[in-house]
Design an enzyme around this catalytic site. Structure first.
Site, mmCIF file in Angstrom:
data_model
loop_
_atom_site.group_PDB
_atom_site.id
_atom_site.type_symbol
_atom_site.label_atom_id
_atom_site.label_comp_id
_atom_site.label_asym_id
_atom_site.label_seq_id
_atom_site.Cartn_x
_atom_site.Cartn_y
_atom_site.Cartn_z
ATOM 1 C CE LYS A 1 -1.658 -4.840 1.407
ATOM 2 N NZ LYS A 1 -2.423 -6.005 1.796
ATOM 3 C CD GLU B 1 -6.841 -12.128 1.887
ATOM 4 O OE1 GLU B 1 -7.710 -12.158 2.776
ATOM 5 O OE2 GLU B 1 -6.401 -11.064 1.402
ATOM 6 C CD GLU C 1 -3.568 -9.332 2.710
ATOM 7 O OE1 GLU C 1 -2.659 -8.793 3.349
ATOM 8 O OE2 GLU C 1 -4.767 -9.134 2.934
HETATM 9 P P1 ADP Z 1 -10.412 -11.557 7.238
HETATM 10 O O1 ADP Z 1 -9.282 -11.145 6.328
HETATM 11 O O2 ADP Z 1 -10.014 -12.412 8.382
HETATM 12 O O3 ADP Z 1 -11.570 -12.053 6.521
HETATM 13 P P2 ADP Z 1 -10.973 -8.799 7.425
HETATM 14 O O4 ADP Z 1 -10.026 -8.599 6.307
HETATM 15 O O5 ADP Z 1 -12.363 -8.342 7.256
HETATM 16 O O6 ADP Z 1 -10.955 -10.281 7.931
HETATM 17 O O7 ADP Z 1 -10.409 -8.102 8.707
HETATM 18 C C1 ADP Z 1 -9.294 -8.636 9.290
HETATM 19 C C2 ADP Z 1 -8.986 -7.875 10.508
HETATM 20 O O8 ADP Z 1 -8.709 -6.541 10.186
HETATM 21 C C3 ADP Z 1 -10.134 -7.884 11.482
HETATM 22 O O9 ADP Z 1 -9.641 -8.212 12.732
HETATM 23 C C4 ADP Z 1 -10.633 -6.495 11.502
HETATM 24 O O10 ADP Z 1 -10.970 -6.115 12.824
HETATM 25 C C5 ADP Z 1 -9.458 -5.693 11.013
HETATM 26 N N1 ADP Z 1 -9.965 -4.572 10.228
HETATM 27 C C6 ADP Z 1 -11.025 -4.593 9.408
HETATM 28 N N2 ADP Z 1 -11.249 -3.388 8.892
HETATM 29 C C7 ADP Z 1 -10.312 -2.569 9.381
HETATM 30 C C8 ADP Z 1 -10.012 -1.176 9.213
HETATM 31 N N3 ADP Z 1 -10.742 -0.388 8.436
HETATM 32 N N4 ADP Z 1 -8.941 -0.673 9.865
HETATM 33 C C9 ADP Z 1 -8.200 -1.479 10.650
HETATM 34 N N5 ADP Z 1 -8.437 -2.782 10.849
HETATM 35 C C10 ADP Z 1 -9.474 -3.329 10.236
HETATM 36 P P1 ADP Z 2 -5.896 -5.937 2.570
HETATM 37 O O1 ADP Z 2 -4.576 -6.153 3.230
HETATM 38 O O2 ADP Z 2 -6.424 -4.588 2.845
HETATM 39 O O3 ADP Z 2 -6.840 -7.066 2.809
HETATM 40 P P2 ADP Z 2 -5.592 -6.992 -0.129
HETATM 41 O O4 ADP Z 2 -4.359 -6.847 -0.956
HETATM 42 O O5 ADP Z 2 -5.869 -8.336 0.441
HETATM 43 O O6 ADP Z 2 -5.549 -5.889 1.013
HETATM 44 O O7 ADP Z 2 -6.813 -6.527 -1.012
HETATM 45 C C1 ADP Z 2 -8.114 -6.370 -0.489
HETATM 46 C C2 ADP Z 2 -9.143 -6.390 -1.609
HETATM 47 O O8 ADP Z 2 -8.862 -5.391 -2.603
HETATM 48 C C3 ADP Z 2 -9.177 -7.684 -2.396
HETATM 49 O O9 ADP Z 2 -10.007 -8.648 -1.789
HETATM 50 C C4 ADP Z 2 -9.739 -7.214 -3.733
HETATM 51 O O10 ADP Z 2 -11.136 -7.059 -3.641
HETATM 52 C C5 ADP Z 2 -9.129 -5.850 -3.922
HETATM 53 N N1 ADP Z 2 -7.859 -5.898 -4.704
HETATM 54 C C6 ADP Z 2 -6.612 -5.952 -4.206
HETATM 55 N N2 ADP Z 2 -5.676 -5.982 -5.185
HETATM 56 C C7 ADP Z 2 -6.341 -5.961 -6.356
HETATM 57 C C8 ADP Z 2 -5.930 -5.967 -7.753
HETATM 58 N N3 ADP Z 2 -4.657 -5.997 -8.116
HETATM 59 N N4 ADP Z 2 -6.894 -5.923 -8.682
HETATM 60 C C9 ADP Z 2 -8.203 -5.875 -8.336
HETATM 61 N N5 ADP Z 2 -8.638 -5.843 -7.059
HETATM 62 C C10 ADP Z 2 -7.738 -5.900 -6.067
HETATM 63 MG MG MG Z 3 -6.705 -9.059 2.309
#
Ligand code: ADP
Ligand code: ADP
Ligand code: MG
Length: 674
Positions: free
Chosen positions: A116, A275, A288
């Site tokens: 990240k 995203e 990300e």
């Molecule tokens: P996307 O970003 O494609 O919409 P998600 O963010 O829901 O999908 O999940 C992306 C991938 O991360 C999926 O393959 C899922 O199996 C995996 N994933 C979801 N939740 C977890 C978790 N709590 N720990 C580890 N991997 C996870």
């Molecule tokens: P991951 O790798 O677990 O998907 P992300 O950075 O994509 O992590 O964040 C997952 C979710 O967390 C986002 O879809 C949003 O709902 C929330 N989130 C992440 N960063 C922020 C932020 N700076 N402010 C508010 N919500 C956030």
């Molecule tokens: Mg994400």
């Protein structure tokens, strides 16, 4: 083009990839763990290779074993799906070394976007808006506090190596920054083996909107428009749609351009998702980039008419993108609901078991709407605790423009959920149905806090509208009457065409009684009947028969669907997130039943029962120990989620009946209290 590919995944996404490969005349190889020997993706593929035990770490995550499976079967390329090895640079490199094509981006792009902190720096340099924050490593708590004050509270503390909604914490006060920083670091270290934490501004009431990009190896990058994924539970997506009801043309264009710029900056190839988090003033910030096919890609396919997997295969084989940016047209509206094996009525605890019944809704509609169900299971499949709890992605599509198309897609989704039969495990269809009927969702007033705000105490069944309630009662009365008539015929009590029919009835919904009058018609096949429910005249027609699990009918000129199952004399009817045990009785019988005492709710137990099947991770209590209400008794992992079981009252531990590492069953006793 490749003549044979291997799919390094399981479940619905493996089936999804195989479907496109088949259509393109490409032979397919599945891999499977012991738990997936009889899985649908194995059956669909031309060949299948066993790769080890059920635990993903010993099968689907084994790079060497999968490379060996390619060698053994002569697969020229590998599609990694999502999750598992899809964003693992070591895997891409290992395939490369073996002369096998990775159907995904170049290793450099995976690496640049996998972290990240690094990805934010690259994004900023490429002229992409990033969340205001501090993109350097933070060493001490005091530093974290100083930086948070500089950025301005509230802030979000994030693990640089985080993913899957894990390793994030919001801090509204200086104290929360202090506590959060230490905790986030510990958590990051234990979950990702990497304790680097950074801090960014917490965007209040944000929406999650992402851009699908597609790039070839010839320098072409295009955007396939956006998806909105603001309906999340614990930072995990539940419902997605395309387009977003929030974006105007100008914002959409700006986001698309920035996403393409970022993809170009890292030399991207294949499908990827950028995203963004969007505030209520439509300011958008990069979150990300996911360097893989996304779970929710079908909504993009429905509105663009493109097959993303086909495009991934073509660009991986060296072809150019088949279309230019100008040729990308988004038409109509698509919605996706993720069906999870979890019990929405019991805090969404995971559920496992065999799918004794599984009938997705019919696909053809013929009125400009479509239903698509991406699934990895069939009737009889086993849902185990080893993998993701997602069992299907139900998508609906409607032609037309703007919010009218959106409403039509939502209405189609509501019907499709009502017509979906799943027995044998607990699932979230009732919750999804309640979401679809929620006025705030219908208006498109979303934020990632939607579920937390609208269901603050969890889910306890939907509150039907008056109209839906009458429809519900009419379906219940009709099904019961059809059953009664058949029984009467079989027992010879009612001769066909005999003049007498009873007009006054009472439908019992759990402990509630509703009077219903039959004014015309008679239950037969098909059944046409006029009723009065709570003062309103209704007409029902249906071909439903006593053994059918799905009720299909027309009520007051509208197509309606419901799930019907037997429980002795009762019929359980489920529709629009509302589920009751229903009975039909004569008014005099109902009068007596009204005075029967109600059943008492279960009293506090003298033991801790495991609420789901899983693996015991820890049991931090000893025999004889006093534990206060709210303290942790055990942690049980199921389907990748850690579930903390807490004491519901102050207790003293009498006996501990299991140990870390045990595989425990639903309702198994974990410990006894004094
Ligand atoms: P996307 O970003 O494609 O919409 P998600 O963010 O829901 O999908 O999940 C992306 C991938 O991360 C999926 O393959 C899922 O199996 C995996 N994933 C979801 N939740 C977890 C978790 N709590 N720990 C580890 N991997 C996870
Ligand atoms: P991951 O790798 O677990 O998907 P992300 O950075 O994509 O992590 O964040 C997952 C979710 O967390 C986002 O879809 C949003 O709902 C929330 N989130 C992440 N960063 C922020 C932020 N700076 N402010 C508010 N919500 C956030
Ligand atoms: Mg994400």
């Amino acid at each position: 083009m490749f003549s044979k590919i291997l799919i390094a995944n399981r479940g619905e996404i493996a089936c999804r990839v195989i479907r496109t490969a088949k259509r393109m005349g490409i032979a397919t190889v599945a891999v499977y763990s012991e738990a997936d020997r009889h899985a649908l993706h194995v059956e669909m593929a031309d060949e299948a290779v066993a790769i080890g035990p059920a635990a993903a770490g010993e099968s689907y995550l084994k790079i060497e074993t999968i490379v060996e499976a390619c060698r053994q079967t002569g697969a020229e390329a590998v599609h990694p799906g999502y999750g598992f090895l899809s964003e693992n640079p070591h895997f891409a490199r290992a395939l490369d070394a073996a002369g096998i094509v990775f159907i995904g981006p170049p290793v450099g792009a995976i690496e640049a976007m996998g972290d990240k902190i690094t990805s934010k720096k690259v994004a900023k340099e490429a002229g992409v808006n990033v969340v205001p924050g501090h993109m350097e490593l933070i060493e001490t708590t005091d530093e974290a506090v100083a930086i948070s004050n500089e950025i301005g509270l509230p802030v979000m503390l994030k693990a640089s190596a985080g993913g899957g909604g894990k390793g994030m914490r919001v801090a509204h006060t200086e104290r929360e920054v202090r506590e959060g920083f230490e905790a986030a670091r510990r958590e990051a270290k234990s979950s990702f083996g990497d304790e680097r934490i950074f801090i960014e501004k917490f965007i209040v009431e944000p929406r999650h909107i992402e851009i699908q990009v597609m790039a070839d190896g010839h320098g072409n990058v295009i955007s396939l428009g956006e998806r909105e994924c603001s309906i999340q539970r614990r930072n995990q997506k539940v419902v997605e749609e395309a387009p977003s009801p929030f974006l105007d043309a100008q914002t959409r264009k700006a986001m698309g351009e920035q996403a393409c710029r970022l993809a170009a900056a890292v030399g991207y190839r294949s499908a990827g998702t950028v995203e963004f988090i969007v505030d209520q003033h439509r300011n958008f910030y990069f979150l990300e980039m996911n360097t893989r096919l996304q779970v929710e890609h079908p909504v993009t396919e429905l509105v663009t008419g493109l097959d993303l997997v086909e495009m991934m295969l073509r660009v991986a084989a060296g072809e150019k993108l088949p279309i230019s940016q100008e040729e990308v047209v988004m038409k109509g509206w698509a919605v996706e609901c993720r069906l999870y094996a979890e019990d929405p009525f019991r805090s969404f605890l995971p559920s496992t078991g065999r799918l004794s019944r599984y009938h997705p809704p019919a696909h053809a509609s013929g009125d400009g709407t479509k239903v698509r169900n991406d699934t990895g299971v069939v009737e009889g499949s086993e849902i185990t605790l080893f993998y993701d709890p997602m069992i299907a992605k139900l998508c609906t599509y409607a032609e037309g423009e703007g919010m009218a198309a959106r409403s039509a897609a939502i209405a189609t989704m509501s019907d499709a959920l009502d017509a979906f039969t799943v027995h044998g495990i607990r699932h979230n269809i009732p919750f999804l149905a309640a979401l679809m009927a929620h006025p705030r969702w219908e208006e498109g007033r979303l934020s990632t806090a939607f579920i937390a705000e609208e269901f603050p105490d969890g889910f306890h069944g939907a509150e039907p509208s008056e109209e839906d309630r009458r429809i519900y009662v009419a379906i219940a009365a009709t099904c019961h009457l059809i059953e009664r008539q058949r029984l009467d015929r079989l027992s010879g009590r009612l001769k066909p065409h005999s003049g007498r029919i009873q007009n006054d009835w009472c439908v019992r919904l759990d402990n509630e009684f509703v009077d219903v009058a039959v004014t015309a018609g008679r239950p037969g096949v098909p059944c046409e009947i006029d009723l009065v429910v709570e003062g309103a005249k209704m007409r029902v027609s249906t071909a439903w028969q006593p053994a059918d699990l799905t009720f299909r009918g027309v009520v007051d000129g509208r197509d309606v669907f419901a799930q019907v199952s037997h429980d002795g004399a009762a019929l359980r009817i489920e529709r629009r997130g509302v589920s009751h045990e229903t009975h039909l009785m004569r008014p005099a019988v109902a009068e007596a039943a009204r005075h029967m005492p109600e059943k008492k709710a279960g009293e506090l137990l003298d033991r801790l029962i495991c609420p789901m099947p899983g693996i015991v991770i820890s049991l931090p209590v000893k025999e004889g120990q006093k534990v206060e209400a709210g303290e942790t008794l055990a942690t049980v992992e199921a389907m990748k989620m850690e579930n903390v079981l807490r004491a519901e009252r102050d207790v003293v531990i009498k006996k501990v009946c299991s140990a870390p590492g045990d595989i425990v069953a639903f309702d198994q006793v974990l410990m006894e209290f004094e």
